[in-house]
Design a protein around this motif. Structure first.
Motif, PDB file in Angstrom:
ATOM      1  N   LEU A 125       2.016   6.238 -11.920  1.00  0.00           N
ATOM      2  CA  LEU A 125       1.949   4.913 -11.326  1.00  0.00           C
ATOM      3  C   LEU A 125       3.297   4.497 -10.735  1.00  0.00           C
ATOM      4  N   SER A 126       4.381   4.911 -11.371  1.00  0.00           N
ATOM      5  CA  SER A 126       5.701   4.551 -10.835  1.00  0.00           C
ATOM      6  C   SER A 126       5.962   5.253  -9.506  1.00  0.00           C
ATOM      7  N   LYS A 127       5.518   6.503  -9.392  1.00  0.00           N
ATOM      8  CA  LYS A 127       5.665   7.221  -8.117  1.00  0.00           C
ATOM      9  C   LYS A 127       4.807   6.549  -7.047  1.00  0.00           C
ATOM     10  N   MET A 128       3.591   6.184  -7.404  1.00  0.00           N
ATOM     11  CA  MET A 128       2.723   5.496  -6.459  1.00  0.00           C
ATOM     12  C   MET A 128       3.346   4.181  -5.998  1.00  0.00           C
ATOM     13  N   ALA A 129       3.933   3.452  -6.931  1.00  0.00           N
ATOM     14  CA  ALA A 129       4.579   2.188  -6.590  1.00  0.00           C
ATOM     15  C   ALA A 129       5.699   2.404  -5.569  1.00  0.00           C
ATOM     16  N   ARG A 130       6.519   3.410  -5.815  1.00  0.00           N
ATOM     17  CA  ARG A 130       7.621   3.703  -4.885  1.00  0.00           C
ATOM     18  C   ARG A 130       7.106   4.082  -3.505  1.00  0.00           C
ATOM     19  N   LEU A 131       6.123   4.955  -3.463  1.00  0.00           N
ATOM     20  CA  LEU A 131       5.656   5.484  -2.184  1.00  0.00           C
ATOM     21  C   LEU A 131       4.758   4.518  -1.400  1.00  0.00           C
ATOM     22  N   THR A 132       4.155   3.567  -2.076  1.00  0.00           N
ATOM     23  CA  THR A 132       3.306   2.589  -1.391  1.00  0.00           C
ATOM     24  C   THR A 132       4.023   1.259  -1.167  1.00  0.00           C
ATOM     25  N   ASN A 133       5.201   1.127  -1.774  1.00  0.00           N
ATOM     26  CA  ASN A 133       5.968  -0.121  -1.700  1.00  0.00           C
ATOM     27  C   ASN A 133       5.195  -1.306  -2.284  1.00  0.00           C
ATOM     28  N   ILE A 134       4.468  -1.016  -3.358  1.00  0.00           N
ATOM     29  CA  ILE A 134       3.767  -2.052  -4.121  1.00  0.00           C
ATOM     30  C   ILE A 134       4.475  -2.143  -5.469  1.00  0.00           C
ATOM     31  N   PRO A 135       4.829  -3.340  -5.913  1.00  0.00           N
ATOM     32  CA  PRO A 135       5.506  -3.453  -7.210  1.00  0.00           C
ATOM     33  C   PRO A 135       4.699  -2.797  -8.338  1.00  0.00           C
ATOM     34  N   TYR A 136       5.416  -2.076  -9.196  1.00  0.00           N
ATOM     35  CA  TYR A 136       4.791  -1.391 -10.322  1.00  0.00           C
ATOM     36  C   TYR A 136       3.955  -2.362 -11.153  1.00  0.00           C
ATOM     37  N   ALA A 137       4.504  -3.544 -11.431  1.00  0.00           N
ATOM     38  CA  ALA A 137       3.798  -4.518 -12.275  1.00  0.00           C
ATOM     39  C   ALA A 137       2.462  -4.924 -11.651  1.00  0.00           C
ATOM     40  N   ALA A 138       2.424  -5.053 -10.341  1.00  0.00           N
ATOM     41  CA  ALA A 138       1.173  -5.417  -9.664  1.00  0.00           C
ATOM     42  C   ALA A 138       0.143  -4.293  -9.808  1.00  0.00           C
ATOM     43  N   LEU A 139       0.590  -3.041  -9.597  1.00  0.00           N
ATOM     44  CA  LEU A 139      -0.319  -1.910  -9.762  1.00  0.00           C
ATOM     45  C   LEU A 139      -0.810  -1.808 -11.194  1.00  0.00           C
TER      46      LEU A 139
ATOM     47  N   LEU B 221      -4.923  -2.498  -1.521  1.00  0.00           N
ATOM     48  CA  LEU B 221      -6.053  -1.578  -1.499  1.00  0.00           C
ATOM     49  C   LEU B 221      -5.900  -0.560  -0.370  1.00  0.00           C
ATOM     50  N   VAL B 222      -5.512  -1.025   0.791  1.00  0.00           N
ATOM     51  CA  VAL B 222      -5.332  -0.126   1.938  1.00  0.00           C
ATOM     52  C   VAL B 222      -4.259   0.916   1.631  1.00  0.00           C
ATOM     53  N   ARG B 223      -3.128   0.471   1.063  1.00  0.00           N
ATOM     54  CA  ARG B 223      -2.036   1.394   0.744  1.00  0.00           C
ATOM     55  C   ARG B 223      -2.413   2.387  -0.352  1.00  0.00           C
ATOM     56  N   VAL B 224      -3.070   1.900  -1.408  1.00  0.00           N
ATOM     57  CA  VAL B 224      -3.456   2.772  -2.518  1.00  0.00           C
ATOM     58  C   VAL B 224      -4.476   3.801  -2.049  1.00  0.00           C
ATOM     59  N   CYS B 225      -5.471   3.367  -1.288  1.00  0.00           N
ATOM     60  CA  CYS B 225      -6.478   4.314  -0.791  1.00  0.00           C
ATOM     61  C   CYS B 225      -5.842   5.339   0.139  1.00  0.00           C
ATOM     62  N   GLY B 226      -4.905   4.917   0.966  1.00  0.00           N
ATOM     63  CA  GLY B 226      -4.200   5.860   1.826  1.00  0.00           C
ATOM     64  C   GLY B 226      -3.421   6.877   1.008  1.00  0.00           C
ATOM     65  N   PHE B 227      -2.742   6.417  -0.019  1.00  0.00           N
ATOM     66  CA  PHE B 227      -1.978   7.292  -0.904  1.00  0.00           C
ATOM     67  C   PHE B 227      -2.890   8.304  -1.595  1.00  0.00           C
TER      68      PHE B 227
END
Length: 73
Positions: free
Chosen positions: A18-32, A50-56
């Motif tokens: 989740l921390s890697k996803m947060a970095r690569l999607t530029n979404i705060p870890y706490a939000a994810l 949602l758009v960023r996570v699905c793209g990732f």
């Protein structure tokens, strides 16, 4: 099944950090975390997230919509 639960299961099954996803999607870890992993703090995922996570993840959110059309959560 909720959209957040669907995404969470994909993340867990792929062993994604989740921390890697947060970095690569530029979404705060706490939000994810609050949207996708926390059992006590349910936060609905926002549209842009949602758009960023699905793209990732390389998934189409319409797959969820089609599978759960007319199904109560």
């Amino acid at each position: 099944m909720t959209l957040e639960k669907w995404l969470s299961e994909i993340i867990k099954s792929r062993g994604i950090s989740l921390s890697k996803m947060a970095r690569l999607t530029n979404i705060p870890y706490a939000a994810l975390y609050d949207s996708l992993m926390s059992k006590s703090r349910h936060r609905e995922i926002k549209g842009q997230e949602l758009v960023r996570v699905c793209g990732f993840l390389g998934v189409d959110p319409m797959d969820f919509a089609e599978q759960h059309q007319g199904v109560e959560n």
